[in-house]
Scaffold this motif. Sequence first.
Motif, PDB file in Angstrom:
ATOM      1  N   HIS A 116       0.826  -1.204   0.000  1.00 52.07           N
ATOM      2  CA  HIS A 116       0.000   0.000   0.000  1.00 52.07           C
ATOM      3  C   HIS A 116       0.863   1.258   0.000  1.00 52.07           C
TER       4      HIS A 116
ATOM      5  N   CYS B 186      -4.306   4.985   1.906  1.00 53.78           N
ATOM      6  CA  CYS B 186      -3.533   4.125   1.004  1.00 53.78           C
ATOM      7  C   CYS B 186      -2.765   5.015   0.024  1.00 53.78           C
TER       8      CYS B 186
ATOM      9  N   HIS C  88      -6.966  -1.813  -5.281  1.00 54.87           N
ATOM     10  CA  HIS C  88      -7.116  -1.124  -4.006  1.00 54.87           C
ATOM     11  C   HIS C  88      -8.488  -0.470  -3.875  1.00 54.87           C
TER      12      HIS C  88
ATOM     13  N   CYS D  81      -9.698   0.219  -0.375  1.00 59.34           N
ATOM     14  CA  CYS D  81      -8.856   1.111   0.433  1.00 59.34           C
ATOM     15  C   CYS D  81      -9.405   2.533   0.430  1.00 59.34           C
TER      16      CYS D  81
END
Length: 99
Positions: free
Chosen positions: A51, A78, A70, A73
């Motif tokens: 990340h 992130c 992601h 996220c």
Amino acid sequence: MDMFVLVGLLALVSGLLAVIAGTVWWPVPSGGPAPEHDDRVRELWPAGWPHEAPDRPFTVIEARQALRRHRPCNVDRCARKSAATKALAAAGYSELEWA
């Protein structure tokens, strides 16, 4: 006969758990940074796993892939998703075109 099936299933589940635990918690060798052309780096982590912010700016394709990986996220937490969002915004894409 039922006892043999139970023991066999127990052995199978134990083996699967051992394999999963070995792949998730296997220690990563720390021999310093590997050169960019070294293929062993790709074998250590799956693509898009960390990340952290990328070492270089994302291309449009890489930014879209990072946003897909992601998706759950938060952009504020992130750094990789944040860098992907900035790269697509800099390339002139609107939020609807990111995915």
